[in-house]
Design a protein around this motif. Structure first.
Motif, mmCIF file in Angstrom:
data_model
loop_
_atom_site.group_PDB
_atom_site.id
_atom_site.type_symbol
_atom_site.label_atom_id
_atom_site.label_comp_id
_atom_site.label_asym_id
_atom_site.label_seq_id
_atom_site.Cartn_x
_atom_site.Cartn_y
_atom_site.Cartn_z
ATOM 1 N N THR A 111 58.008 -6.176 48.539
ATOM 2 C CA THR A 111 57.577 -4.975 47.822
ATOM 3 C C THR A 111 58.728 -4.394 47.009
ATOM 4 O O THR A 111 58.551 -3.955 45.863
ATOM 5 N N THR A 112 59.927 -4.401 47.592
ATOM 6 C CA THR A 112 61.116 -3.886 46.906
ATOM 7 C C THR A 112 61.425 -4.689 45.653
ATOM 8 O O THR A 112 61.680 -4.125 44.582
ATOM 9 N N LEU A 113 61.392 -6.019 45.788
ATOM 10 C CA LEU A 113 61.688 -6.879 44.632
ATOM 11 C C LEU A 113 60.668 -6.677 43.517
ATOM 12 O O LEU A 113 61.011 -6.645 42.330
ATOM 13 N N HIS A 114 59.402 -6.519 43.901
ATOM 14 C CA HIS A 114 58.362 -6.289 42.898
ATOM 15 C C HIS A 114 58.576 -4.943 42.211
ATOM 16 O O HIS A 114 58.427 -4.828 40.979
ATOM 17 N N GLN A 115 58.932 -3.933 42.982
ATOM 18 C CA GLN A 115 59.161 -2.603 42.428
ATOM 19 C C GLN A 115 60.333 -2.594 41.450
ATOM 20 O O GLN A 115 60.306 -1.886 40.437
ATOM 21 N N LEU A 116 61.351 -3.394 41.732
ATOM 22 C CA LEU A 116 62.571 -3.380 40.924
ATOM 23 C C LEU A 116 62.611 -4.477 39.862
ATOM 24 O O LEU A 116 63.640 -4.653 39.215
ATOM 25 N N ARG A 117 61.516 -5.202 39.650
ATOM 26 C CA ARG A 117 61.561 -6.399 38.809
ATOM 27 C C ARG A 117 62.078 -6.115 37.397
ATOM 28 O O ARG A 117 62.905 -6.874 36.870
ATOM 29 N N TRP A 118 61.614 -5.031 36.775
ATOM 30 C CA TRP A 118 62.064 -4.740 35.410
ATOM 31 C C TRP A 118 63.454 -4.122 35.416
ATOM 32 O O TRP A 118 64.225 -4.313 34.468
ATOM 33 N N ALA A 119 63.777 -3.389 36.472
ATOM 34 C CA ALA A 119 65.138 -2.856 36.593
ATOM 35 C C ALA A 119 66.148 -3.994 36.716
ATOM 36 O O ALA A 119 67.260 -3.915 36.174
ATOM 37 N N ILE A 120 65.750 -5.054 37.412
ATOM 38 C CA ILE A 120 66.634 -6.215 37.562
ATOM 39 C C ILE A 120 66.941 -6.835 36.195
ATOM 40 O O ILE A 120 68.096 -7.128 35.869
ATOM 41 N N VAL A 121 65.896 -6.998 35.381
ATOM 42 C CA VAL A 121 66.097 -7.547 34.032
ATOM 43 C C VAL A 121 67.001 -6.625 33.214
ATOM 44 O O VAL A 121 67.929 -7.079 32.528
ATOM 45 N N THR A 122 66.747 -5.322 33.291
ATOM 46 C CA THR A 122 67.520 -4.348 32.501
ATOM 47 C C THR A 122 68.989 -4.356 32.885
ATOM 48 O O THR A 122 69.874 -4.429 32.023
#
Length: 547
Positions: A394-405
Motif C-alpha cells: 500500500t505504501t509503495l502504491h501511495q508513493l509511486r509518483w513521488a518516487i518518480v519525482t
C-alpha cells in the motif's frame, strides 16, 4: 575526462549563470505557474538540464546521462528508502487501528488544531528531523495532522513550513558535519554559529503555523503557546549547540518545546477552540467521526495508548542506539563506497569531485534503521507478516509518483552539479564582494531548493562560501554557517519534498498548489535570515560570531 567550465557562454559568468538557471527556473514555473504534475515537470526540467549540460557546457552525452543515473540512484537510496519505510511504519499503525488511538490521545492534550499544529508539525517534526532527517518529518507529520482532521492541503503546508529551523541540525547534525568536512573548519564552531542563527527562526515559525491554520485570529488567540514553543525550542537549540553537543541540538530542543507546550495548556486555554471539518481527497486518513469524538471523551485503555505510542518510542530508541559510537562503528562496516561507473569529472581547477563517489551505507542510513523499527513495531502491535507486507505494498502504491519525482529531481541536481551549472551560479553570486554577507544564505537556499538536502547544499557550496568570505574580508565561519542556515528555508519549496508531502496526504499531481502556498513563507524567512547574516557581518551583531 570532463573538466567543468564556469563561463561557457561568451566567457561571461553572468550570461552563463542565466543559462545555468534555466532548468531549475523552468521546474518552478511548471509547478507553480502552469500547475503541471510534479513528475512530468521534473522529467521535462531534467531533459532541459541534460540539453544545457551537453550543448552549452560541452559535457559528453554519455557522462551526462550517467550523472543522471547516479542522481536517480541517490534519490532512491538513501532518500526514498527513508521515506518509504517511514510511511510504512505509519501504515502499520493504521492497519491495526492504533493510529486512531494516537490521534485521540493528541486531542486530549488539546483539541485546538492551532496548538496541535505547533506540537506535531513543529516539535514532533523536529524530533523526527533530529533522528532521521531527509523527508521523514514531512511524510509522518502531514499524515498525523490529517488524521486529526486537518484538510490535506493545509496538513502538507504545515508540515513543510515547520520543517525549517531544525533542518541544519537534522540527522544528528549531518549537514554541519558535512560542512565542516568540506570547509576544514571546526564542526563545533560551525554548529555554534548556526545555533546563533536558526533559533531566531524558531521563534517565528510556530507563529507562522498558527497563522496558516487560522489566520490573524489564530495568531491573536494562540500566540502564547506558539511563542512559548518557539522561544523554548530556540533557547534549547542555542544552548545545546553552543555548550553541550551539536548533534543533540534538535533532540533537546524538540523535547523541551513539546514539554513546555503540554505544561502550558494544562493551565491555559485559548478563548475559543478552533477545529474545522476535514475534506479528505483520497488521502491515507479519515476525518474524525462522532465515534471518534465519543472516544476522546471516554479515553482508551492505558495499554492501547502505550501501544499507539510504541512505534514512535521504538523509532526514537532505534535511532538513539544507532548513534552510539560503538554501534555506529559496527554498522558502518557494511558501508560500501565506489566511483560511479563511467563518470570522470574534475573541477575547473582540475581537482576530482566527491560527487563521483557513491556511498551505499546499508546499515547506517536512517532508512534501514526505520525498516528495523518497523519490524519491531510489527511485534509490538501483534501484526502478522502478511498484513505487514500488504501495508508495505500500500505504501509503495501511495508513493509511486513521488518516487518518480524524487528520482527525476535528484537526476536533475546531479546533472547540474557535475556539468558545472550549479557552481556557475554560486561563483557568480560569490563575486558580490562585501555584499556577499547579504547574499550568502541565498546560495544555501538555492542549493537545497535544487537538491532537497541541506547536506548536499553544504557539500556544493561550503568551500565556495569560505573562498568568497576570504576574498571579501568576511568571517569564513559566518558565511559557511549562513549557507546551512539559509539552506533550511529552501527545503519547503524543494520539488522532492513537495512530492513527498503531496503523496503523504493523497494529493498526487497537486504539488503546484502546495508550492504556491509555501513559496511566500520561504522567501519571507529567507529575507529575514539574509538581513541577520548581513548584520552579523557588520559591527552591529559581529559579537554573535564565535572567535
Amino acid at each position: 575526462m570532463y573538466q567543468q567550465v564556469l563561463d561557457p557562454v561568451g566567457h561571461s559568468l553572468a550570461w552563463s549563470s542565466l543559462v545555468a538557471a534555466i532548468p531549475i527556473l523552468l521546474l518552478f514555473v511548471l509547478l507553480g505557474v502552469l500547475r503541471i504534475t510534479a513528475w512530468v515537470a521534473s522529467l521535462i526540467s531534467l531533459a532541459v538540464a541534460i540539453a544545457v549540460a551537453v550543448l552549452v557546457y560541452g559535457m559528453p552525452i554519455g557522462q551526462t546521462l550517467l550523472a543522471a543515473t547516479e542522481g536517480a540512484a541517490f534519490g532512491f537510496f538513501p532518500i526514498l528508502w527513508i521515506v518509504i519505510n517511514a510511511i510504512w511504519v505509519y501504515q502499520l499503525t493504521v492497519e491495526t487501528g492504533h493510529f486512531d488511538v494516537l490521534r485521540r490521545s493528541f486531542s486530549r492534550v488539546s483539541d485546538d488544531q492551532r496548538i496541535q499544529a505547533v506540537l506535531i508539525a513543529f516539535s514532533f517534526g523536529a524530533l523526527l528531523e533530529a533522528l532521521a532527517g531527509f523527508g521523514t518529518p514531512v511524510a509522518v507529520t502531514s499524515v498525523m495532522l490529517m488524521a486529526l482532521g486537518f484538510r490535506p492541503l493545509k496538513a502538507a503546508v504545515l508540515a513543510l513550513v515547520a520543517n525549517t529551523a531544525p533542518v541544519a541540525f537534522g540527522a544528528m547534525a549531518t549537514p554541519i558535519l558535512t560542512l565542516a568536512k568540506v570547509t576544514e573548519l571546526p564542526a563545533d564552531t560551525l554548529g555554534a554559529m548556526v545555533g546563533r542563527q536558526t533559533p531566531l527562526l524558531s521563534v517565528v515559525v510556530p507563529l507562522a503555523l498558527v497563522a496558516i491554520v487560522d489566520g490573524r485570529r489564530g495568531v491573536k488567540e494562540t500566540w502564547l503557546p506558539a511563542l512559548v514553543c518557539g522561544v523554548v525550542f530556540g533557547l534549547g537549540q542555542f544552548a545545546t549547540s553552543n555548550f553541550i553537543s551539536v548533534p543533540l541540538a534538535d533532540v533537546v530542543a524538540a523535547l523541551l518545546s513539546a514539554g513546555a507546550v503540554v505544561l502550558l495548556v494544562r493551565v491555559w486555554k485559548p478563548r475559543q477552540t478552533y477545529t474545522e471539518p476535514a475534506v479528505v481527497a483520497g488521502g491515507a486518513a479519515d476525518a474524525p467521526t462522532p465515534e471518534f469524538a465519543d472516544r476522546v471523551a471516554h479515553p482508551d485503555s492505558r495499554a492501547d495508548v502505550v501501544r499507539a505510542y510504541a512505534p514512535y518510542a521504538i523509532i526514537i530508541a532505534v535511532f538513539v542506539v544507532c548513534q552510539i559510537s560503538a554501534v555506529k562503528k559496527l554498522l558502518d562496516k557494511a558501508t560500501v563506497k565506489f566511483e560511479w561507473p563511467g563518470i570522470d569529472v574534475v573541477s575547473p581547477s582540475g581537482k576530482p569531485l566527491s560527487l563521483n563517489e557513491f556511498t551505499l551505507n546499508l546499515l547506517t542510513t536512517p532508512g534501514t534503521q526505520m525498516l528495523f523499527a518497523g519490524v519491531l513495531t510489527m511485534i509490538a502491535l501483534r501484526l502478522t507478516v502478511p498484513r505487514a507486507v500488504k501495508a508495505y505494498g500500500t505504501t509503495l502504491h501511495q508513493l509511486r509518483w513521488a518516487i518518480v519525482t524524487v528520482m527525476a529531481v535528484l537526476a536533475l541536481a546531479f546533472v547540474m552539479n557535475l556539468s558545472g551549472q550549479t557552481i556557475t551560479l554560486g561563483t557568480w553570486m560569490a563575486a558580490a564582494g562585501g555584499l556577499f554577507a547579504l547574499l550568502s544564505p541565498i546560495l544555501g537556499w538555492l542549493g537545497v531548493a535544487v537538491t532537497g538536502s541541506d547536506t548536499s547544499a553544504n557539500s556544493l557550496f561550503g568551500a565556495l562560501q569560505v573562498t568568497a568570505a576570504n576574498q571579501a574580508g568576511l568571517s569564513d565561519v559566518l558565511m559557511a554557517a549562513s549557507n546551512s542556515s539559509g539552506g533550511v528555508l529552501g527545503k519547503m519549496i524543494s520539488p522532492q519534498n513537495l512530492a513527498i508531502a503531496a503523496a503523504a496526504v493523497g494529493m498526487d499531481g497537486k504539488e503546484g498548489d502546495i508550492f504556491r502556498r509555501v513559496v511566500l513563507w520561504s522567501l519571507v524567512f529567507l529575507a529575514l535570515l539574509c538581513i541577520l547574516s548581513a548584520l552579523q557581518a557588520s559591527p552591529v551583531l559581529s559579537w554573535m560570531v564565535p572567535s
